[in-house]
Design a protein around this motif. Sequence first.
Motif, mmCIF file in Angstrom:
data_model
loop_
_atom_site.group_PDB
_atom_site.id
_atom_site.type_symbol
_atom_site.label_atom_id
_atom_site.label_comp_id
_atom_site.label_asym_id
_atom_site.label_seq_id
_atom_site.Cartn_x
_atom_site.Cartn_y
_atom_site.Cartn_z
ATOM 1 N N ALA A 45 -39.126 23.181 -10.497
ATOM 2 C CA ALA A 45 -39.874 24.063 -10.292
ATOM 3 C C ALA A 45 -40.084 25.241 -9.356
ATOM 4 N N GLY A 46 -38.703 25.582 -8.830
ATOM 5 C CA GLY A 46 -37.661 27.045 -7.789
ATOM 6 C C GLY A 46 -37.990 26.699 -7.108
ATOM 7 N N LEU A 47 -38.761 25.678 -6.039
ATOM 8 C CA LEU A 47 -38.931 25.809 -4.957
ATOM 9 C C LEU A 47 -37.203 24.977 -4.375
ATOM 10 N N ASP A 48 -36.998 26.072 -2.790
ATOM 11 C CA ASP A 48 -35.703 25.791 -2.412
ATOM 12 C C ASP A 48 -36.107 25.905 -1.157
ATOM 13 N N HIS A 49 -34.294 26.233 -0.123
ATOM 14 C CA HIS A 49 -34.546 25.772 1.274
ATOM 15 C C HIS A 49 -35.762 27.071 1.672
ATOM 16 N N ARG A 50 -35.681 28.317 1.405
ATOM 17 C CA ARG A 50 -36.538 29.224 2.230
ATOM 18 C C ARG A 50 -37.798 29.408 1.740
ATOM 19 N N ASP A 51 -38.140 28.562 1.692
ATOM 20 C CA ASP A 51 -39.990 27.770 1.008
ATOM 21 C C ASP A 51 -41.038 26.868 1.835
ATOM 22 N N VAL A 52 -41.987 27.482 1.860
ATOM 23 C CA VAL A 52 -42.707 26.665 3.154
ATOM 24 C C VAL A 52 -43.579 25.327 1.944
ATOM 25 N N VAL A 53 -43.697 24.005 2.226
ATOM 26 C CA VAL A 53 -44.142 23.397 1.301
ATOM 27 C C VAL A 53 -45.055 22.708 2.109
ATOM 28 N N ALA B 136 -38.398 14.668 0.928
ATOM 29 C CA ALA B 136 -38.046 15.489 0.141
ATOM 30 C C ALA B 136 -38.099 16.486 0.314
ATOM 31 N N VAL B 137 -39.065 17.133 0.979
ATOM 32 C CA VAL B 137 -38.943 18.348 1.530
ATOM 33 C C VAL B 137 -37.881 19.375 2.669
ATOM 34 N N ALA B 138 -37.399 18.009 3.831
ATOM 35 C CA ALA B 138 -36.152 18.134 3.593
ATOM 36 C C ALA B 138 -34.960 17.814 3.708
ATOM 37 N N ALA B 139 -35.122 16.824 1.955
ATOM 38 C CA ALA B 139 -34.045 16.975 2.036
ATOM 39 C C ALA B 139 -33.458 18.313 0.557
ATOM 40 N N LEU B 140 -34.682 18.411 0.467
ATOM 41 C CA LEU B 140 -34.276 20.353 -0.268
ATOM 42 C C LEU B 140 -34.447 20.790 0.744
ATOM 43 N N GLY B 141 -34.515 21.499 2.428
ATOM 44 C CA GLY B 141 -34.185 22.409 2.924
ATOM 45 C C GLY B 141 -34.983 23.196 3.098
ATOM 46 N N ALA B 142 -36.342 22.932 2.429
ATOM 47 C CA ALA B 142 -37.337 24.012 2.983
ATOM 48 C C ALA B 142 -38.086 23.536 4.638
ATOM 49 N N VAL B 143 -39.198 23.942 4.288
ATOM 50 C CA VAL B 143 -40.905 24.029 5.469
ATOM 51 C C VAL B 143 -41.543 23.361 5.334
ATOM 52 N N ALA B 144 -41.594 21.891 5.890
ATOM 53 C CA ALA B 144 -43.164 20.753 5.578
ATOM 54 C C ALA B 144 -44.246 21.834 6.470
ATOM 55 N N LEU B 145 -44.933 21.624 6.273
ATOM 56 C CA LEU B 145 -46.486 21.823 7.167
ATOM 57 C C LEU B 145 -47.422 21.232 6.161
ATOM 58 N N PRO B 146 -47.431 19.758 6.867
ATOM 59 C CA PRO B 146 -48.444 18.759 6.382
ATOM 60 C C PRO B 146 -50.393 19.403 7.288
ATOM 61 N N TYR B 147 -50.809 18.607 6.724
ATOM 62 C CA TYR B 147 -52.100 18.992 7.595
ATOM 63 C C TYR B 147 -52.915 17.824 7.146
ATOM 64 N N PRO B 148 -54.476 16.824 7.490
ATOM 65 C CA PRO B 148 -54.638 15.314 7.784
ATOM 66 C C PRO B 148 -55.526 15.871 6.500
ATOM 67 N N ALA C 21 -29.108 24.698 8.231
ATOM 68 C CA ALA C 21 -29.322 24.982 9.941
ATOM 69 C C ALA C 21 -29.389 24.134 10.584
ATOM 70 N N PRO C 22 -29.067 23.394 11.162
ATOM 71 C CA PRO C 22 -30.436 23.037 12.584
ATOM 72 C C PRO C 22 -30.984 23.500 13.143
ATOM 73 N N GLU C 23 -30.952 24.415 13.476
ATOM 74 C CA GLU C 23 -31.775 24.947 14.126
ATOM 75 C C GLU C 23 -32.649 25.877 13.401
ATOM 76 N N ALA C 24 -32.994 26.072 12.291
ATOM 77 C CA ALA C 24 -33.531 26.299 10.672
ATOM 78 C C ALA C 24 -35.536 25.564 11.114
ATOM 79 N N PRO C 25 -36.089 25.895 10.397
ATOM 80 C CA PRO C 25 -37.708 25.579 10.694
ATOM 81 C C PRO C 25 -37.578 24.664 9.665
ATOM 82 N N ALA C 26 -38.098 23.237 10.239
ATOM 83 C CA ALA C 26 -37.899 22.390 9.645
ATOM 84 C C ALA C 26 -39.568 22.342 9.013
ATOM 85 N N ARG C 27 -40.097 21.759 10.691
ATOM 86 C CA ARG C 27 -41.981 21.529 10.423
ATOM 87 C C ARG C 27 -42.691 22.121 11.019
#
Length: 543
Positions: A79-87, A103-115, A181-187
């Motif tokens: 869908a065009g998403l990559d490691h420089r995106d927030v999902v 899956a967001v971690a596998a993509l290298g993107a940043v996960a934004l879960p909310y309840p 990069a391990p210091e990149a944002p993950a969540r």
Amino acid sequence: MTTVWTSNNGLAIRDLVPAADRRAWVARGHCPDRDLYSLFAEHVRRHPRRQAVVDPSGALDYRTLDLCVRRIAGRLRDAGLDHRDVVALRLPNGRDAVAAELAVAALGAVALPYPAGPGTRDTLSLLRRSRARGAVLADPADLALRHRLPDLRAVFSFGPRGPGVRSLCAPGPPLRPRPVAPEAPARILVSSGTESEPKMAAYSHNAMAGGRANYLRALKRRPGPMRNLLLVPLASSYGSCGTYVTLAALGGTLILQDSHDPATTWDTIARHRPTHLFAVPTLLRRLADHPARPGEDAGSLHALVSSCTALPETTAAACRDRFHRPLITVYGSTDGVNCHTGATGLGPGTGTGRPDPAVAAIRVLDDQDRELPPGRPGRICARGPMTPLSYVADPGLDAMWRTADGWVRTGDRGCLDDRGRLHLLGRTAEVVDRGGYSISPAQVERELGTHPAVAEVVCVPVPDADLGQRLCACVRQVPGSRPLALADLTSYLEDRRGLERRKLPELLLPVADMPLTATGKICRRTLTSLAADHHAGTGRTCR
């Protein structure tokens, strides 16, 4: 020099902790210096048949879960998403939520879960401010908001679909993840806090797999993988010890259920044999009060873990009597503070335990940010391997709650004793102003929580034309106990607990059940409204 991560559409996330400190934590072994999906994939290789997630639909082992994760990641990539995106992720607890976050971690993107839950206000606020380009949503009302979110590029669903919504159930080629990069944002952790809009704090891969994982490691009392039963939303700050920590960092088993019904939880304990149960005090009390059944067996549990709010003494006693297992209380928050009683035990004088430098060091400061000696109360600050990068899209929060050298101002008051144990004294901002005299609701709650007939108590302010505010005690009693009157509580506080008369509650609101937020915390806002309405309708006393 401050490190800055920038998303594809311009969201900037700064790391406010000095880089030298981050490097030192890696050198000491406090952080793995690897991204979350790489850690998860290592567990897949080591024990592919171990149960990864258990929910009402059954169990998935690590190998099967990984295939689901990589296929979902492939759909996100296509869908065009990559490691420089927030999902963004708004899903109920279960395997879908776990697989989507990994899956967001596998993509290298940043996960934004909310309840998950009713209402669309948080969805609009969080996705707009985070500039999320992708979202995995479950509620049809959320799915209909796409036209109001200009940054949103792709919307996905495991269930209901509408125009422009892609299915994550359709098969597709799995992604071949690459390290990030391990210091990149993950969540991004979300908290309603006391702000008008939800706060967002960005955590790196190292902070999740390092500091937050170290906190869980310290709760282990026996060898072997953890089997963690979470009775809190995965998308909450407390629930963040689930997918990225229990699975990716620790290689354990995550046990989830779609109900907070005590009978269901007792069945889950008997059937799936968790080693640790994570819950808020309200749910622990409900479990302890639930009628016992013949042959009931909680022998698999190593410990009960309580967080989000103070654990009343009567609830702790009820849990010990019912479970016969150790209780661990955790002082923690979205903002990056953690201290627990795993090492000290829960008892008189232990406070909230001893801070762990592998998780978050804690110091107590005065109003001029000078460190205070043991025994002197002040403002609690924290910094360590689990410290978040910064707040997201809100430099005002960074200015208010972060020091120049990266320490987090927690907004809590407390002190360290001469044995290094932390004692909480309440929120710096949560006071009731009664005619110019400040009353700490936390102190009154703590003392009322020792009353043998009080199962849960929350103290809230009620507007008063004469004094500005009065203190109301909202009380849920122990089932079967004699109904309490206000005089019963005030005489207990004054005569048995030695509380000053000017601090005594002047109003009482009995409640059958405490109202809860979507994250399982007691909803103080609802109780404040109920108390105010009750007081306005009945006069000066609530009973």
